[in-house]
Design a protein around this motif. Structure first.
Motif, PDB file in Angstrom:
ATOM      1  N   GLU A 135       0.836  -1.214   0.000  1.00  0.00           N
ATOM      2  CA  GLU A 135       0.000   0.000   0.000  1.00  0.00           C
ATOM      3  C   GLU A 135       0.867   1.259   0.000  1.00  0.00           C
ATOM      4  OE1 GLU A 135      -2.685  -0.224   3.270  1.00  0.00           O
ATOM      5  OE2 GLU A 135      -3.802  -1.929   2.444  1.00  0.00           O
ATOM      6  N   LYS A 136       1.944   1.220   0.717  1.00  0.00           N
ATOM      7  CA  LYS A 136       2.868   2.373   0.791  1.00  0.00           C
ATOM      8  C   LYS A 136       3.470   2.655  -0.589  1.00  0.00           C
ATOM      9  CE  LYS A 136       6.777   3.921   3.709  1.00  0.00           C
ATOM     10  NZ  LYS A 136       6.101   4.924   4.568  1.00  0.00           N
ATOM     11  N   ILE A 137       3.857   1.596  -1.309  1.00  0.00           N
ATOM     12  CA  ILE A 137       4.415   1.773  -2.655  1.00  0.00           C
ATOM     13  C   ILE A 137       3.338   2.284  -3.615  1.00  0.00           C
ATOM     14  CG2 ILE A 137       5.549   0.622  -4.603  1.00  0.00           C
ATOM     15  CD1 ILE A 137       6.735  -1.370  -2.586  1.00  0.00           C
ATOM     16  N   LEU A 138       2.118   1.792  -3.444  1.00  0.00           N
ATOM     17  CA  LEU A 138       1.019   2.189  -4.335  1.00  0.00           C
ATOM     18  C   LEU A 138       0.643   3.664  -4.191  1.00  0.00           C
ATOM     19  CD1 LEU A 138      -1.306  -0.963  -4.110  1.00  0.00           C
ATOM     20  CD2 LEU A 138       0.009  -0.180  -6.103  1.00  0.00           C
ATOM     21  N   THR A 139       1.069   4.309  -3.128  1.00  0.00           N
ATOM     22  CA  THR A 139       0.819   5.749  -2.992  1.00  0.00           C
ATOM     23  C   THR A 139       1.754   6.570  -3.859  1.00  0.00           C
ATOM     24  OG1 THR A 139       2.341   6.026  -1.110  1.00  0.00           O
ATOM     25  CG2 THR A 139       0.051   5.424  -0.610  1.00  0.00           C
ATOM     26  N   GLY A 140       2.694   5.863  -4.539  1.00  0.00           N
ATOM     27  CA  GLY A 140       3.626   6.566  -5.414  1.00  0.00           C
ATOM     28  C   GLY A 140       5.055   6.537  -4.911  1.00  0.00           C
ATOM     29  N   LYS A 141       5.300   5.818  -3.818  1.00  0.00           N
ATOM     30  CA  LYS A 141       6.642   5.735  -3.254  1.00  0.00           C
ATOM     31  C   LYS A 141       7.495   4.718  -4.018  1.00  0.00           C
ATOM     32  CE  LYS A 141       5.698   8.252   0.530  1.00  0.00           C
ATOM     33  NZ  LYS A 141       6.381   9.494   0.918  1.00  0.00           N
ATOM     34  N   SER A 142       8.786   4.927  -3.999  1.00  0.00           N
ATOM     35  CA  SER A 142       9.723   3.936  -4.533  1.00  0.00           C
ATOM     36  C   SER A 142      10.413   3.257  -3.363  1.00  0.00           C
ATOM     37  CB  SER A 142      10.761   4.594  -5.445  1.00  0.00           C
ATOM     38  OG  SER A 142      11.536   5.537  -4.721  1.00  0.00           O
ATOM     39  N   ALA A 143      10.709   1.969  -3.508  1.00  0.00           N
ATOM     40  CA  ALA A 143      11.300   1.203  -2.411  1.00  0.00           C
ATOM     41  C   ALA A 143      12.408   0.305  -2.925  1.00  0.00           C
ATOM     42  CB  ALA A 143      10.228   0.358  -1.724  1.00  0.00           C
ATOM     43  N   ALA A 144      13.327  -0.012  -2.025  1.00  0.00           N
ATOM     44  CA  ALA A 144      14.378  -0.992  -2.323  1.00  0.00           C
ATOM     45  C   ALA A 144      14.234  -2.153  -1.360  1.00  0.00           C
ATOM     46  CB  ALA A 144      15.761  -0.368  -2.186  1.00  0.00           C
ATOM     47  N   LEU A 145      14.329  -3.357  -1.880  1.00  0.00           N
ATOM     48  CA  LEU A 145      14.349  -4.563  -1.056  1.00  0.00           C
ATOM     49  C   LEU A 145      15.787  -5.051  -0.971  1.00  0.00           C
ATOM     50  CD1 LEU A 145      13.025  -7.030   0.397  1.00  0.00           C
ATOM     51  CD2 LEU A 145      12.832  -8.083  -1.878  1.00  0.00           C
ATOM     52  N   VAL A 146      16.292  -5.225   0.255  1.00  0.00           N
ATOM     53  CA  VAL A 146      17.631  -5.783   0.447  1.00  0.00           C
ATOM     54  C   VAL A 146      17.540  -6.933   1.444  1.00  0.00           C
ATOM     55  CG1 VAL A 146      18.746  -3.554   0.011  1.00  0.00           C
ATOM     56  CG2 VAL A 146      18.250  -4.233   2.360  1.00  0.00           C
ATOM     57  N   SER A 147      18.528  -7.812   1.418  1.00  0.00           N
ATOM     58  CA  SER A 147      18.648  -8.845   2.450  1.00  0.00           C
ATOM     59  C   SER A 147      19.847  -8.488   3.316  1.00  0.00           C
ATOM     60  CB  SER A 147      18.806 -10.228   1.819  1.00  0.00           C
ATOM     61  OG  SER A 147      19.991 -10.286   1.064  1.00  0.00           O
ATOM     62  N   ASP A 148      20.099  -9.270   4.344  1.00  0.00           N
ATOM     63  CA  ASP A 148      21.252  -8.990   5.196  1.00  0.00           C
ATOM     64  C   ASP A 148      22.552  -9.074   4.407  1.00  0.00           C
ATOM     65  OD1 ASP A 148      19.652  -8.548   7.377  1.00  0.00           O
ATOM     66  OD2 ASP A 148      20.065 -10.472   8.343  1.00  0.00           O
ATOM     67  N   SER A 149      22.564  -9.939   3.398  1.00  0.00           N
ATOM     68  CA  SER A 149      23.747 -10.044   2.542  1.00  0.00           C
ATOM     69  C   SER A 149      23.368 -10.724   1.236  1.00  0.00           C
ATOM     70  CB  SER A 149      24.866 -10.837   3.236  1.00  0.00           C
ATOM     71  OG  SER A 149      24.476 -12.171   3.463  1.00  0.00           O
ATOM     72  N   GLY A 150      24.025 -10.318   0.170  1.00  0.00           N
ATOM     73  CA  GLY A 150      23.817 -10.961  -1.121  1.00  0.00           C
ATOM     74  C   GLY A 150      22.571 -10.501  -1.845  1.00  0.00           C
ATOM     75  N   THR A 151      22.053 -11.372  -2.696  1.00  0.00           N
ATOM     76  CA  THR A 151      20.915 -11.055  -3.544  1.00  0.00           C
ATOM     77  C   THR A 151      19.611 -11.441  -2.865  1.00  0.00           C
ATOM     78  OG1 THR A 151      22.245 -11.355  -5.545  1.00  0.00           O
ATOM     79  CG2 THR A 151      19.857 -11.453  -5.798  1.00  0.00           C
ATOM     80  N   PRO A 152      18.698 -10.495  -2.682  1.00  0.00           N
ATOM     81  CA  PRO A 152      17.428 -10.792  -2.008  1.00  0.00           C
ATOM     82  C   PRO A 152      16.648 -11.911  -2.686  1.00  0.00           C
ATOM     83  CG  PRO A 152      17.717  -8.431  -2.242  1.00  0.00           C
ATOM     84  CD  PRO A 152      18.820  -9.076  -3.042  1.00  0.00           C
ATOM     85  N   THR A 153      15.863 -12.616  -1.913  1.00  0.00           N
ATOM     86  CA  THR A 153      14.950 -13.704  -2.284  1.00  0.00           C
ATOM     87  C   THR A 153      15.666 -15.021  -2.596  1.00  0.00           C
ATOM     88  OG1 THR A 153      14.700 -13.462  -4.713  1.00  0.00           O
ATOM     89  CG2 THR A 153      13.405 -11.967  -3.327  1.00  0.00           C
ATOM     90  N   ILE A 154      17.010 -15.033  -2.624  1.00  0.00           N
ATOM     91  CA  ILE A 154      17.741 -16.283  -2.865  1.00  0.00           C
ATOM     92  C   ILE A 154      18.028 -16.916  -1.511  1.00  0.00           C
ATOM     93  CG2 ILE A 154      19.712 -17.388  -3.972  1.00  0.00           C
ATOM     94  CD1 ILE A 154      17.819 -15.867  -5.883  1.00  0.00           C
ATOM     95  N   SER A 155      17.163 -17.849  -1.095  1.00  0.00           N
ATOM     96  CA  SER A 155      17.197 -18.420   0.261  1.00  0.00           C
ATOM     97  C   SER A 155      17.051 -17.328   1.319  1.00  0.00           C
ATOM     98  CB  SER A 155      18.486 -19.218   0.494  1.00  0.00           C
ATOM     99  OG  SER A 155      18.350 -20.518  -0.008  1.00  0.00           O
ATOM    100  N   ASP A 156      16.333 -16.279   0.988  1.00  0.00           N
ATOM    101  CA  ASP A 156      16.063 -15.170   1.894  1.00  0.00           C
ATOM    102  C   ASP A 156      14.610 -14.733   1.714  1.00  0.00           C
ATOM    103  OD1 ASP A 156      18.444 -14.658   3.337  1.00  0.00           O
ATOM    104  OD2 ASP A 156      19.354 -13.716   1.583  1.00  0.00           O
ATOM    105  N   PRO A 157      14.058 -13.998   2.682  1.00  0.00           N
ATOM    106  CA  PRO A 157      12.681 -13.512   2.534  1.00  0.00           C
ATOM    107  C   PRO A 157      12.539 -12.559   1.350  1.00  0.00           C
ATOM    108  CG  PRO A 157      13.460 -13.284   4.798  1.00  0.00           C
ATOM    109  CD  PRO A 157      14.647 -13.636   3.974  1.00  0.00           C
ATOM    110  N   GLY A 158      11.311 -12.373   0.898  1.00  0.00           N
ATOM    111  CA  GLY A 158      11.058 -11.390  -0.150  1.00  0.00           C
ATOM    112  C   GLY A 158      10.246 -11.877  -1.316  1.00  0.00           C
ATOM    113  N   ASN A 159      10.157 -13.206  -1.497  1.00  0.00           N
ATOM    114  CA  ASN A 159       9.425 -13.727  -2.654  1.00  0.00           C
ATOM    115  C   ASN A 159       7.958 -13.313  -2.648  1.00  0.00           C
ATOM    116  OD1 ASN A 159      11.272 -15.230  -4.320  1.00  0.00           O
ATOM    117  ND2 ASN A 159      11.480 -16.672  -2.643  1.00  0.00           N
ATOM    118  N   ARG A 160       7.325 -13.361  -1.479  1.00  0.00           N
ATOM    119  CA  ARG A 160       5.905 -12.975  -1.398  1.00  0.00           C
ATOM    120  C   ARG A 160       5.723 -11.500  -1.734  1.00  0.00           C
ATOM    121  NH1 ARG A 160       2.844 -14.427   3.898  1.00  0.00           N
ATOM    122  NH2 ARG A 160       1.181 -13.429   2.684  1.00  0.00           N
TER     123      ARG A 160
END
Length: 224
Positions: free
Chosen positions: A68-93
């Motif tokens: 909902e926050k992004i849909l208001t027109g905001k831009s966001a970055a998804l990061v993980s603690d290290s490496g490429t997000p969603t590769i054995s890390d949260p974020g896929n959903r």
């Protein structure tokens, strides 16, 4: 409305791209696993942004608020603690929901422990299977038995708490498979051990081991 999936260093803070730094400076807020870990990275590069934690424990509660926050027109970055997000890390959903809501998802590629370990393994990389962390209990032995017949290079993740257990299991299921075990890639105490599972277990038994591991296992019937 944009969601940038930004790769961050897997250890050495210098392993971040100019584009990643630029993106983290420009977005309205950053979604991360642990605000303390990401906060340290941002401090190193003199970046100040709103941080929202998203991890396995709070994903169901926070996911739709973030969308909902992004849909208001905001831009966001998804990061993980290290490496490429969603590769054995949260974020896929989050990525899936963003796509459903017609939010543009953009990859900012960079460091990945999988690719880093494969690149120095000396094992075939034209075809491989990445299994991440094996199940801790249910289904673990079944998975190991399946992998023992795998004709592609196998890539696994393992923690310091279970690395010896995994090596014992490889000795049982794949004793003749050449294996490379990498620890703390890109960090000060980076190490790699090469050989058969029993050989590597002997090497590790005389050391005090810490950190995270990437394990690369040769295809069935592969010979040096």
């Amino acid at each position: 409305m944009k969601l940038f999936v930004v790769s961050t260093p897997i250890g050495n803070l210098k392993d971040i791209t100019l584009r990643a730094i630029e993106t983290l400076k420009e977005v309205d807020f950053i979604i991360c696993e642990d605000t303390r870990v990401t906060g340290n990275l941002l401090k190193h590069y003199d970046i100040s942004k709103e941080l929202i934690s998203l991890n396995a424990f709070n994903e169901s509660q926070k996911l739709f608020n973030i969308i909902e926050k992004i849909l208001t027109g905001k831009s966001a970055a998804l990061v993980s603690d290290s490496g490429t997000p969603t590769i054995s890390d949260p974020g896929n959903r989050l990525i899936s929901e963003a796509i459903k809501n017609q939010i543009e998802v953009i990859a900012i590629p960079g460091a990945s422990a999988v690719v880093a370990a494969l690149s120095i393994s000396g094992l075939p990389t034209d075809s491989f299977v990445f299994e991440g962390f094996l199940p801790q209990k249910k289904g673990r032995q079944k998975k190991l038995k399946q992998l023992s017949e795998e004709e592609r290079t196998i890539v696994l993740y393992e923690s310091v708490y279970r690395i010896e257990k995994l090596l014992d299991e490889l000795i049982e299921h794949m004793p003749e498979r050449y294996t490379v075990v990498c620890r703390e890639l890109t960090k000060k105490f980076e190490e790699c051990w090469r050989g058969y599972p029993a050989d590597i277990k002997s090497m590790l038994s005389v050391k005090t081991i810490k950190g995270e591991f990437v394990i690369i296992i040769a295809p069935k019937n592969w010979k040096q």
